[in-house]
Design a protein around this motif. Sequence first.
Motif, PDB file in Angstrom:
ATOM      1  N   TRP A   1       3.872  -9.479  44.434  1.00  0.00           N
ATOM      2  CA  TRP A   1       4.110 -10.201  43.188  1.00  0.00           C
ATOM      3  C   TRP A   1       3.704  -9.295  42.042  1.00  0.00           C
ATOM      4  N   MET A   2       4.488  -9.302  40.971  1.00  0.00           N
ATOM      5  CA  MET A   2       4.118  -8.514  39.805  1.00  0.00           C
ATOM      6  C   MET A   2       4.389  -9.304  38.528  1.00  0.00           C
ATOM      7  N   LYS A   3       3.621  -8.969  37.511  1.00  0.00           N
ATOM      8  CA  LYS A   3       3.781  -9.599  36.205  1.00  0.00           C
ATOM      9  C   LYS A   3       3.699  -8.519  35.137  1.00  0.00           C
ATOM     10  N   LEU A   4       4.773  -8.358  34.386  1.00  0.00           N
ATOM     11  CA  LEU A   4       4.787  -7.402  33.287  1.00  0.00           C
ATOM     12  C   LEU A   4       4.082  -8.016  32.090  1.00  0.00           C
ATOM     13  N   PRO A   5       3.471  -7.211  31.244  1.00  0.00           N
ATOM     14  CA  PRO A   5       2.813  -7.765  30.063  1.00  0.00           C
ATOM     15  C   PRO A   5       3.821  -8.390  29.108  1.00  0.00           C
ATOM     16  N   GLU A   6       3.310  -9.106  28.118  1.00  0.00           N
ATOM     17  CA  GLU A   6       4.197  -9.712  27.130  1.00  0.00           C
ATOM     18  C   GLU A   6       5.096  -8.639  26.517  1.00  0.00           C
ATOM     19  N   GLU A   7       6.259  -9.035  26.048  1.00  0.00           N
ATOM     20  CA  GLU A   7       7.311  -8.092  25.682  1.00  0.00           C
ATOM     21  C   GLU A   7       6.843  -7.015  24.717  1.00  0.00           C
ATOM     22  N   SER A   8       6.092  -7.373  23.671  1.00  0.00           N
ATOM     23  CA  SER A   8       5.699  -6.376  22.682  1.00  0.00           C
ATOM     24  C   SER A   8       4.809  -5.300  23.304  1.00  0.00           C
TER      25      SER A   8
END
Length: 441
Positions: free
Chosen positions: A226-233
Motif C-alpha cells: 500500500w502506498m500514499k503519495l503526499p498532498e498534491e502541492s
Amino acid sequence: MKKFKILFSLFIAICLVTWTTSCGNDDDGTALGLAITALTATGTDITTGNQITKDLNAVSAATDVPPDAVFNVTFDRDVDASSVGSGAFTLTGGGETIATSASASGSEVTLTPSEDMVQGIDYTLSVSNAVKAQDGGAFTATTRTFKVAGRAPAVIPQENNLVVYLPLNGSVEDEMGHTVLNSEVTFAEDRFGVFNGSAEFNGTTNYVGVEYSSDMSNASTTVSYWMKLPEESVFEAHFGNTDEGTITQFVTFGIGGNNGTYHEWNRFTCCDLGFDIDVLKYFTNHLNSGSASDLAGSHIEMKNEGNPGGDKIIEVDNVDWLREQTGEWVHIVTSWESTGRRKAFYINGVPSTVFELTPSAEYALDDAIIDTEGIDVDATNNKNLYLGSAVPFWANIQGNGIVPFRGGKEFAFKGQMDDFRMYSVALTDAEVMALYNAERP
C-alpha cells in the motif's frame, strides 16, 4: 448498679478484642477469602499515542484495550508475594498464550506481558487459586475477557508462500526472518488511523534495506504493498516540473538494481502532447533459460503507458494517474507467472494491465528466475531489497544520503508505505482481489 456497669464494660471489651483478633477469619478461625477490588490495563492508545487506562473489572467486557497494556490487579488486602509466581496468572488469545511476569506490593499485583497482544482479537486474563493473601486467605479462580484495540489480522491468500513481509507498523522488521540492513524511516498514521502504523519516506535520505536471500528470486513472483503519495502541492514540489522531453520519477522498491526487478513511477512530457503522462513501470530481468540468445533476460518490462515494443512494453491509457492519487491510500500489486509468461499490474485489486509474452527464441523464459546480480555500486549490497529507493538502481550512496543519478532530481520515494509483501508464486486475479478486500480500510 455500679458493679453491673463494670461487668458490662468488661464484657464489651472482651467482645471487641475477640472480634479484632478474628476480623480476617471465619467463625472456625480460617482466613476469609481473598477478593479482587480493581483490575486495570494501562498502555498506549493506538490512535493517539497517549497513555490510557481501561477498567477490566466492570460488569461488561472492556474493549479497545492497548496492545502493549500492563495489568494492575488490586485485592482487598495484602497478597502473599510468593503466591504470584508461575501459573498464577495466564494471558491467552487467538489460541496463543503470552508469557507474563508478576510482582506483588502490598495489595497490588503488576502483571507485565512479554510481548504485545495481537490487535483486534479477544483475550482472557485468568487468575488462579494459587494466589493467596498474607493471612492465608484463599482466592477463588476467576477470569476477565476483553478485546484488544485495532483491526484483527487479515486472512491473506497464499500466506504459506510469502518470502518477505514488512508490516511497517512502528518498526522495520521482516516477519519472514530476513535481516534488516537499514531502517531510517519515520512512522505516521496508517490507512486505519493507527498511530505510527505505516512507514514515511522523505524522498531524499531515508529508505529501508533488507538483506538479499535466494528465496527472493523465484520463477514466479508477486509483490504487494500500500502506498500514499503526499498532498498534491507537496508531491509536485518533490516530483518537479517537467519540460518537453524530460522525465521525473521515483522508485518504490527494487531488488538487484536494474538487473533485477523494480517498480518505477514516471511523469514525462513527450513530443507534442502538451501534457504530462504518468507511467507505472514493472520491470523484471530474468536469467537466460539456456535455450535463447543473450537477450533472453533483458528488458522484460511492463508499463501502463508507452509505445509498445514487441513483447516488452504494455500500454494502457492512464494520464495523470499519480496526480489523481495524491493524499489517498492505494493498493499496488504486480505479478509474474513463469509458465504462462503472464505479467499483471493491479491497482486496488483490479487488473490495470495484463500481458502474456509469446514464446520466441529471444524470450525463452520458461521457469527462468529473476536475475538479482544487480549493479556493483557496493559488492556487499548489490542484490539487496530496498524500499523507498532503488539503490543501487540509478543511484548511489554517499555518506548517509541517496544521490540520484538523473540530473540531480530526487529519485527516492516520497510518501507513505505499508504492508510490503513478496511471494514466491503469482497470485491469481481472484487472490489479488481477496488480498485487497482483506486489507482495505
